[in-house]
Design an enzyme around this catalytic site. Sequence first.
Site, PDB file in Angstrom:
ATOM      1  N   ARG A 295      38.917  66.205 -25.935  1.00 45.00           N
ATOM      2  CA  ARG A 295      39.113  67.720 -25.949  1.00 45.00           C
ATOM      3  C   ARG A 295      40.051  68.082 -24.628  1.00 45.00           C
ATOM      4  NH1 ARG A 295      32.762  68.084 -26.973  1.00 45.00           N
ATOM      5  NH2 ARG A 295      32.966  68.458 -29.608  1.00 45.00           N
ATOM      6  N   TYR A 439      40.008  71.397 -34.467  1.00 42.66           N
ATOM      7  CA  TYR A 439      39.531  69.792 -34.704  1.00 42.66           C
ATOM      8  C   TYR A 439      39.154  69.492 -32.542  1.00 42.66           C
ATOM      9  CZ  TYR A 439      44.173  68.539 -32.843  1.00 42.66           C
ATOM     10  OH  TYR A 439      45.504  68.318 -32.377  1.00 42.66           O
ATOM     11  N   GLU A 440      38.328  68.359 -32.917  1.00 41.34           N
ATOM     12  CA  GLU A 440      37.155  68.051 -32.231  1.00 41.34           C
ATOM     13  C   GLU A 440      36.442  68.807 -30.962  1.00 41.34           C
ATOM     14  OE1 GLU A 440      38.327  64.877 -31.117  1.00 41.34           O
ATOM     15  OE2 GLU A 440      39.748  64.412 -32.123  1.00 41.34           O
ATOM     16  N   GLY A 441      35.757  69.347 -32.336  1.00 41.33           N
ATOM     17  CA  GLY A 441      34.465  70.309 -31.896  1.00 41.33           C
ATOM     18  C   GLY A 441      35.403  71.898 -32.254  1.00 41.33           C
TER      19      GLY A 441
END
Length: 595
Positions: A295, A439-441
């Site tokens: 992140r 992406y990655e949340g």
Amino acid sequence: MPYQPPVRDHLFLLRDVLQIERYGDLPGFSEASMDVVAQIVEEAARFTGEVLAPLNSVGDKQGCTWHADHSVTTPDGFKAAYKALVEGGWPALGADKAYGGQGLAHVVNLSFSEMSSSANMAFSMYPGLTHGAYSAIHTGGSQDQKDLYLPKLASGEWGGTMNLTEPHCGTDLGLLRTKAVPQADGSYRITGQKIWISGGEHDMADNIVHLVLARIEGAPAGTRGISLFIVPKFIPDAEGKPGERNTVFCAGLEEKMGIHGNATCVIQHEESVGWLVGEENQGLRLMFVMMNEARIGVGLQGVAQAEAAYQAAASFAKDRLQGRSLTGPKNPDGPADPIIVHPDVRRMLMDSKAVIEAGRAFLFWTALHGDLAHGSPDEAVRQKGSDYMALMTPVVKGFLTDRGFKVCSDAMQVHGGSGFTEHFPASQYMRDCRIALIYEGTNGVQALDLVGRKLAAEGGRGVMGFFAEIDAYVGAHENDPALAPIIEGLSHAKEELQDATMWLMANGLANPDHAGAASTDYMHLFGLTALAYMWAMMAKAAQDKIAAGDADPYYATRLTLARYYVERILPETGAHLAKLKTGADTLMSLPAEAF
């Protein structure tokens, strides 16, 4: 003009703003003096600018190629560039010296990472995810696993991935179905399908080490029953070299909007051989080591693509002749003036530059606190560093990618119709950057994590510490006439952020929808305030240089940008505060069928 790594901006942050030489006696900093760091940054600029940047368009146009034997070929030049990357020792820059790394501070490694991502985002994802796999094993692996895998991952000789998402579940990993069956020899047989696996198959590394989330038979339902496994493409032999081919393979590549040079794979596990990392049912905790690092890396991608897009737009604006200045011709011997004379073009460029430079500072400042959390001998400093890393990570990821994409959009706007064509780079920067918001949340998830978890963590210690730090900075510099407008803007933004925090504490618990409805505005209010603090520190460093007699216009430019940020961008905090205070009532009032 091709991408030019911003060496001067990086060294200004490291040497003058963050003053990393102060930490020369700490692990990660003692390995390299500031002079050595400067040499690393300059060589990183040479490598990324000369080796990686020329392949950016190649990767975008060619993409990766999947073959019937489940192999994947990367674009022309990628394999040779990756070999040069490994031979240059770049993947090992921040890795543990015990496993062949160079042991440098993460804040120094971040400089190379940003340049790499600006030069070629799709390429830089391969070593970036490998380092994430390295970090997860370094944190939770057994000593045998560390000895076997970490030297290869640290060097980049072997690649690494994270296998999380499945066709039916992404953010809600508690729904995953991939199963792990224990074997008599202590290994497991992994069966299931994972999708959107970046770097899941390629031709650049001798082996690829997949870190896979799966559920051991009989494990509890939901996230409490998830374990983490090492599943190598080739099972290491007795000498630790790639041996027997494992039954994990790429079943196809995704057709994507951008990052075409990165192989985004459907990965099929058909009773592939894997080994448990850490304890059973503790996989999500270990994977979050990798995810949180990712992140921060995604927030970096927002800044990196913004930097490259801004450079292209500024170059275009200086060369493109169109119309005349509102105050009279500025290019009287030519048929028209360059578009940089027009206030609205300057608005987009100034917005971009002010956000990029402060966004980079926020990244470096956060990374420095991460280094101090691990290396400082002072328990209070370590605690503060840990608090800040947890608190700032969703802001770094969510806010910087939202703003980075806006910069890429404005860069296309500066290019006009030319930007909408493939003859100029603006289109690729915008397409590549867009995934960073997802992406990655997703950024909505980051905002919810910020207000739902991070604010309340340790009784709010992190955010209260941040408020106290800003108050102390304001108190120390509010009487400095050269900094007064900037300090005043920072103080006002901090008051609005504190007001928003108190509102969330009072209303979020009573109705969780209020917290959810306010979360994105709160994240942006937080990010805007954090960047104001960065500009205050950068302005102070620049003013100190000017006061000492340095007439370099670079420092006067920093003061102008700081004032511009406070005058033209920071007022957005008031709108975010007003919106979040409206709560969730109107937002949630429509029935689903009305949409």
